[in-house]
Scaffold this motif. Structure first.
Motif, PDB file in Angstrom:
ATOM      1  N   GLN A  83       0.826  -1.199   0.000  1.00 28.56           N
ATOM      2  CA  GLN A  83       0.000   0.000   0.000  1.00 28.56           C
ATOM      3  C   GLN A  83       0.863   1.254   0.000  1.00 28.56           C
ATOM      4  O   GLN A  83       1.972   1.253   0.521  1.00 28.56           O
ATOM      5  CB  GLN A  83      -0.904   0.021   1.227  1.00 28.56           C
ATOM      6  CG  GLN A  83      -1.844  -1.165   1.296  1.00 28.56           C
ATOM      7  CD  GLN A  83      -2.721  -1.087   2.525  1.00 28.56           C
ATOM      8  OE1 GLN A  83      -2.987  -0.023   3.062  1.00 28.56           O
ATOM      9  NE2 GLN A  83      -3.190  -2.243   2.967  1.00 28.56           N
ATOM     10  N   SER A  84       0.312   2.316  -0.577  1.00 32.39           N
ATOM     11  CA  SER A  84       0.970   3.626  -0.575  1.00 32.39           C
ATOM     12  C   SER A  84       0.065   4.602   0.153  1.00 32.39           C
ATOM     13  O   SER A  84      -1.127   4.707  -0.155  1.00 32.39           O
ATOM     14  CB  SER A  84       1.206   4.117  -2.003  1.00 32.39           C
ATOM     15  OG  SER A  84       2.106   3.272  -2.676  1.00 32.39           O
ATOM     16  N   PHE A  85       0.633   5.317   1.106  1.00 30.62           N
ATOM     17  CA  PHE A  85      -0.099   6.309   1.885  1.00 30.62           C
ATOM     18  C   PHE A  85       0.399   7.689   1.473  1.00 30.62           C
ATOM     19  O   PHE A  85       1.577   8.006   1.647  1.00 30.62           O
ATOM     20  CB  PHE A  85       0.117   6.086   3.380  1.00 30.62           C
ATOM     21  CG  PHE A  85      -0.544   4.831   3.891  1.00 30.62           C
ATOM     22  CD1 PHE A  85      -1.810   4.879   4.444  1.00 30.62           C
ATOM     23  CD2 PHE A  85       0.102   3.605   3.794  1.00 30.62           C
ATOM     24  CE1 PHE A  85      -2.425   3.727   4.906  1.00 30.62           C
ATOM     25  CE2 PHE A  85      -0.500   2.443   4.261  1.00 30.62           C
ATOM     26  CZ  PHE A  85      -1.769   2.507   4.805  1.00 30.62           C
ATOM     27  N   TYR A  86      -0.507   8.500   0.941  1.00 35.23           N
ATOM     28  CA  TYR A  86      -0.171   9.831   0.443  1.00 35.23           C
ATOM     29  C   TYR A  86      -0.380  10.878   1.526  1.00 35.23           C
ATOM     30  O   TYR A  86      -1.298  10.774   2.338  1.00 35.23           O
ATOM     31  CB  TYR A  86      -1.020  10.173  -0.785  1.00 35.23           C
ATOM     32  CG  TYR A  86      -0.616   9.372  -1.992  1.00 35.23           C
ATOM     33  CD1 TYR A  86       0.306   9.882  -2.895  1.00 35.23           C
ATOM     34  CD2 TYR A  86      -1.125   8.097  -2.206  1.00 35.23           C
ATOM     35  CE1 TYR A  86       0.705   9.142  -3.991  1.00 35.23           C
ATOM     36  CE2 TYR A  86      -0.724   7.347  -3.298  1.00 35.23           C
ATOM     37  CZ  TYR A  86       0.186   7.876  -4.178  1.00 35.23           C
ATOM     38  OH  TYR A  86       0.595   7.128  -5.256  1.00 35.23           O
ATOM     39  N   SER A  87       0.476  11.902   1.504  1.00 36.67           N
ATOM     40  CA  SER A  87       0.363  13.000   2.461  1.00 36.67           C
ATOM     41  C   SER A  87       0.925  14.272   1.832  1.00 36.67           C
ATOM     42  O   SER A  87       1.638  14.215   0.830  1.00 36.67           O
ATOM     43  CB  SER A  87       1.121  12.682   3.746  1.00 36.67           C
ATOM     44  OG  SER A  87       2.494  12.492   3.473  1.00 36.67           O
ATOM     45  N   LEU A  88       0.578  15.409   2.437  1.00 34.13           N
ATOM     46  CA  LEU A  88       1.121  16.685   1.985  1.00 34.13           C
ATOM     47  C   LEU A  88       2.581  16.788   2.380  1.00 34.13           C
ATOM     48  O   LEU A  88       2.955  16.387   3.486  1.00 34.13           O
ATOM     49  CB  LEU A  88       0.356  17.855   2.617  1.00 34.13           C
ATOM     50  CG  LEU A  88      -1.107  18.013   2.241  1.00 34.13           C
ATOM     51  CD1 LEU A  88      -1.701  19.219   2.970  1.00 34.13           C
ATOM     52  CD2 LEU A  88      -1.283  18.156   0.746  1.00 34.13           C
ATOM     53  N   THR A  89       3.402  17.303   1.504  1.00 27.42           N
ATOM     54  CA  THR A  89       4.809  17.538   1.844  1.00 27.42           C
ATOM     55  C   THR A  89       4.998  18.914   2.452  1.00 27.42           C
ATOM     56  O   THR A  89       5.972  19.148   3.155  1.00 27.42           O
ATOM     57  CB  THR A  89       5.711  17.433   0.596  1.00 27.42           C
ATOM     58  OG1 THR A  89       5.276  18.394  -0.358  1.00 27.42           O
ATOM     59  CG2 THR A  89       5.686  16.032   0.012  1.00 27.42           C
ATOM     60  N   ARG A  90       4.093  19.819   2.151  1.00 29.14           N
ATOM     61  CA  ARG A  90       4.204  21.208   2.595  1.00 29.14           C
ATOM     62  C   ARG A  90       2.920  21.618   3.312  1.00 29.14           C
ATOM     63  O   ARG A  90       1.997  22.140   2.703  1.00 29.14           O
ATOM     64  CB  ARG A  90       4.453  22.139   1.404  1.00 29.14           C
ATOM     65  CG  ARG A  90       5.611  21.764   0.493  1.00 29.14           C
ATOM     66  CD  ARG A  90       6.936  21.637   1.152  1.00 29.14           C
ATOM     67  NE  ARG A  90       7.203  22.757   2.047  1.00 29.14           N
ATOM     68  CZ  ARG A  90       8.336  22.922   2.674  1.00 29.14           C
ATOM     69  NH1 ARG A  90       9.301  22.047   2.529  1.00 29.14           N
ATOM     70  NH2 ARG A  90       8.517  23.944   3.472  1.00 29.14           N
TER      71      ARG A  90
END
Length: 128
Positions: A83-90
């Motif tokens: 699985q890949s969990f996406y998040s904000l970098t900024r």
């Protein structure tokens, strides 16, 4: 940054239209789907399957826009197993969007569709 219709990937605004870096940032956020994804990720990381369910979008649409946001370095992911969990970098991106909302409120949300261009802008503003 725009989505290349051939590959569905973000293309450098310098290549696509010669925008300045600031204009490129705003152009990358000029898509409602990308804004919805960013707003959802502001609440915490999510998988593509989570985003498709919560936003009511097709998997291919979410993946295409996540790829664009990743190319713009606004979103990244961490792998956990398959699985890949996406998040904000900024996270400060949310401050920018909050400021935009305040500006819109102050102007009475005076936004209209610019005739003939299919693009939105402030009433009376020249959009090229």
């Amino acid at each position: 940054m725009t989505i290349d219709s051939n590959g569905g990937r973000c293309v450098s605004a310098d290549i696509a239209a010669g925008f300045s870096p600031a204009a490129a940032l705003f152009h990358s956020l000029a898509d409602e789907t990308r804004l919805r994804i960013v707003q959802r990720l502001a609440r915490g990381e999510a998988r593509v399957v989570d985003l498709t369910a919560e936003l009511g979008l097709a998997q291919s649409t979410v993946s295409k826009h996540l790829a664009c946001l990743r190319d713009c370095h606004l979103v990244d992911y961490r792998a956990q197993g398959r699985q890949s969990f996406y998040s904000l970098t900024r996270p400060e991106l949310m401050d920018l969007l909050a400021s935009a909302e305040q500006l819109l409120a102050a102007t009475g949300h005076a936004v209209t569709l610019c005739p003939g261009s299919g693009r939105t802008g402030l009433v009376g503003e020249a959009v090229s």
